[in-house]
Design a protein around this motif. Structure first.
Motif, PDB file in Angstrom:
ATOM      1  N   LEU A   1       0.793  -1.030   0.024  1.00  0.00           N
ATOM      2  CA  LEU A   1      -0.008   0.044   0.169  1.00  0.00           C
ATOM      3  C   LEU A   1       0.851   1.276   0.045  1.00  0.00           C
ATOM      4  N   GLN A   2       1.975   1.244   0.617  1.00  0.00           N
ATOM      5  CA  GLN A   2       2.728   2.397   0.747  1.00  0.00           C
ATOM      6  C   GLN A   2       3.658   2.643  -0.753  1.00  0.00           C
ATOM      7  N   LYS A   3       4.034   1.442  -1.000  1.00  0.00           N
ATOM      8  CA  LYS A   3       4.602   1.528  -2.606  1.00  0.00           C
ATOM      9  C   LYS A   3       3.647   2.333  -3.537  1.00  0.00           C
ATOM     10  N   ALA A   4       2.414   1.698  -3.728  1.00  0.00           N
ATOM     11  CA  ALA A   4       1.487   2.203  -4.315  1.00  0.00           C
ATOM     12  C   ALA A   4       1.097   3.666  -4.325  1.00  0.00           C
ATOM     13  N   ASN A   5       1.097   4.034  -2.731  1.00  0.00           N
ATOM     14  CA  ASN A   5       0.814   5.568  -2.528  1.00  0.00           C
ATOM     15  C   ASN A   5       2.073   6.475  -2.947  1.00  0.00           C
ATOM     16  N   LEU A   6       3.271   5.797  -2.674  1.00  0.00           N
ATOM     17  CA  LEU A   6       4.575   6.647  -3.213  1.00  0.00           C
ATOM     18  C   LEU A   6       4.493   7.003  -4.912  1.00  0.00           C
ATOM     19  N   SER A   7       4.247   5.692  -5.517  1.00  0.00           N
ATOM     20  CA  SER A   7       4.443   5.760  -7.051  1.00  0.00           C
ATOM     21  C   SER A   7       3.256   6.970  -7.442  1.00  0.00           C
ATOM     22  N   PHE A   8       2.142   6.706  -6.817  1.00  0.00           N
ATOM     23  CA  PHE A   8       1.059   7.721  -7.060  1.00  0.00           C
ATOM     24  C   PHE A   8       1.414   9.309  -6.894  1.00  0.00           C
ATOM     25  N   GLN A   9       2.079   9.438  -5.618  1.00  0.00           N
ATOM     26  CA  GLN A   9       2.360  10.605  -5.565  1.00  0.00           C
ATOM     27  C   GLN A   9       3.450  11.242  -6.416  1.00  0.00           C
ATOM     28  N   GLN A  10       4.355  10.289  -6.582  1.00  0.00           N
ATOM     29  CA  GLN A  10       5.659  10.447  -7.789  1.00  0.00           C
ATOM     30  C   GLN A  10       5.138  10.944  -9.100  1.00  0.00           C
ATOM     31  N   MET A  11       3.781  10.389  -9.703  1.00  0.00           N
ATOM     32  CA  MET A  11       3.313  10.634 -10.741  1.00  0.00           C
ATOM     33  C   MET A  11       2.421  11.779 -10.590  1.00  0.00           C
ATOM     34  N   VAL A  12       1.998  12.292  -9.360  1.00  0.00           N
ATOM     35  CA  VAL A  12       1.441  13.430  -9.719  1.00  0.00           C
ATOM     36  C   VAL A  12       2.307  14.659  -9.426  1.00  0.00           C
ATOM     37  N   GLN A  13       3.385  14.428  -9.236  1.00  0.00           N
ATOM     38  CA  GLN A  13       4.473  15.535  -9.182  1.00  0.00           C
ATOM     39  C   GLN A  13       4.875  15.571 -10.760  1.00  0.00           C
ATOM     40  N   VAL A  14       5.112  14.368 -11.262  1.00  0.00           N
ATOM     41  CA  VAL A  14       5.573  14.461 -12.726  1.00  0.00           C
ATOM     42  C   VAL A  14       4.398  15.448 -13.330  1.00  0.00           C
ATOM     43  N   ARG A  15       3.367  14.945 -13.092  1.00  0.00           N
ATOM     44  CA  ARG A  15       2.063  15.685 -13.787  1.00  0.00           C
ATOM     45  C   ARG A  15       2.182  17.208 -13.688  1.00  0.00           C
ATOM     46  N   ASN A  16       2.307  17.567 -12.346  1.00  0.00           N
ATOM     47  CA  ASN A  16       2.485  18.854 -11.793  1.00  0.00           C
ATOM     48  C   ASN A  16       3.696  19.595 -12.700  1.00  0.00           C
ATOM     49  N   ARG A  17       4.739  19.126 -12.857  1.00  0.00           N
ATOM     50  CA  ARG A  17       5.812  19.730 -13.567  1.00  0.00           C
ATOM     51  C   ARG A  17       5.585  19.690 -15.033  1.00  0.00           C
ATOM     52  N   LEU A  18       4.833  18.912 -15.465  1.00  0.00           N
ATOM     53  CA  LEU A  18       4.481  18.918 -17.036  1.00  0.00           C
ATOM     54  C   LEU A  18       3.670  20.027 -17.321  1.00  0.00           C
ATOM     55  N   VAL A  19       2.499  20.239 -16.414  1.00  0.00           N
ATOM     56  CA  VAL A  19       1.515  21.227 -16.459  1.00  0.00           C
ATOM     57  C   VAL A  19       2.383  22.654 -16.252  1.00  0.00           C
ATOM     58  N   SER A  20       3.228  22.820 -15.323  1.00  0.00           N
ATOM     59  CA  SER A  20       3.837  23.930 -15.411  1.00  0.00           C
ATOM     60  C   SER A  20       4.937  24.169 -16.510  1.00  0.00           C
ATOM     61  N   ALA A  21       5.412  23.319 -16.833  1.00  0.00           N
ATOM     62  CA  ALA A  21       6.419  23.401 -18.424  1.00  0.00           C
ATOM     63  C   ALA A  21       5.531  23.983 -19.273  1.00  0.00           C
ATOM     64  N   TYR A  22       4.251  23.373 -19.528  1.00  0.00           N
ATOM     65  CA  TYR A  22       3.257  23.694 -20.517  1.00  0.00           C
ATOM     66  C   TYR A  22       3.002  24.922 -20.405  1.00  0.00           C
ATOM     67  N   GLN A  23       2.655  25.458 -19.354  1.00  0.00           N
ATOM     68  CA  GLN A  23       2.232  26.887 -19.009  1.00  0.00           C
ATOM     69  C   GLN A  23       3.429  27.776 -19.202  1.00  0.00           C
ATOM     70  N   ASP A  24       4.590  27.489 -18.857  1.00  0.00           N
ATOM     71  CA  ASP A  24       5.688  28.152 -19.239  1.00  0.00           C
ATOM     72  C   ASP A  24       5.799  28.611 -20.951  1.00  0.00           C
ATOM     73  N   ILE A  25       5.670  27.418 -21.480  1.00  0.00           N
ATOM     74  CA  ILE A  25       5.975  27.566 -23.055  1.00  0.00           C
ATOM     75  C   ILE A  25       4.897  28.292 -23.527  1.00  0.00           C
ATOM     76  N   MET A  26       3.340  28.129 -23.038  1.00  0.00           N
ATOM     77  CA  MET A  26       2.379  28.939 -23.563  1.00  0.00           C
ATOM     78  C   MET A  26       2.528  30.233 -23.407  1.00  0.00           C
ATOM     79  N   ASN A  27       3.054  30.714 -22.088  1.00  0.00           N
ATOM     80  CA  ASN A  27       3.431  32.187 -21.872  1.00  0.00           C
ATOM     81  C   ASN A  27       4.557  32.731 -22.598  1.00  0.00           C
ATOM     82  N   MET A  28       5.334  32.121 -23.223  1.00  0.00           N
ATOM     83  CA  MET A  28       6.559  32.735 -23.979  1.00  0.00           C
ATOM     84  C   MET A  28       6.094  33.547 -25.021  1.00  0.00           C
ATOM     85  N   GLN A  29       6.781  34.741 -25.170  1.00  0.00           N
ATOM     86  CA  GLN A  29       6.426  35.598 -26.363  1.00  0.00           C
ATOM     87  C   GLN A  29       7.286  35.250 -27.500  1.00  0.00           C
ATOM     88  N   VAL A  30       6.438  35.338 -28.373  1.00  0.00           N
ATOM     89  CA  VAL A  30       7.125  34.872 -30.059  1.00  0.00           C
ATOM     90  C   VAL A  30       7.692  35.774 -30.535  1.00  0.00           C
TER      91      VAL A  30
END
Length: 105
Positions: A76-105
């Motif tokens: 149960l702890q392994k599953a929880n940690l892997s889920f939390q890790q995936m949530v952090q990866v998703r958060n980083r991807l969303v943040s990177a996407y937002q940074d790219i979308m806010n770039m001036q062209v």
């Protein structure tokens, strides 16, 4: 969760950042892996870990003599940690996407 997948994702993001900055992509990072396949594999690993933990918990609840509480709690702890890790990866991807979308062209 397999840390190689995360390393490959980071490499892919760096290659994309180099291309966006106008630098030529290095030959080492081009064409190594498909980002979507790495992400899908990571999601499948998290899902499998959660399903295994749930199955063990159900077996323990049904008084299966082959399943002990320590193994259930560890899974149960392994599953929880892997889920939390995936949530952090998703958060980083969303943040990177937002940074790219806010770039001036």
């Amino acid at each position: 969760m397999d840390s190689r997948g995360i390393d490959q994702m980071i490499g892919q993001l760096r290659a994309t950042a180099e291309v966006a900055a106008g630098k030529p992509a290095s030959a080492q990072t081009v064409g190594q892996t498909d980002f979507s396949q790495v992400l899908q594999g990571a999601l499948q690993d998290v899902s499998a870990a959660q399903q295994q933990a749930q199955t063990m918990a159900e077996q323990f609840s049904a008084d299966d003599p082959n399943v002990n509480l320590q193994d259930v709690m560890v899974n149960l702890q392994k599953a929880n940690l892997s889920f939390q890790q995936m949530v952090q990866v998703r958060n980083r991807l969303v943040s990177a996407y937002q940074d790219i979308m806010n770039m001036q062209v």
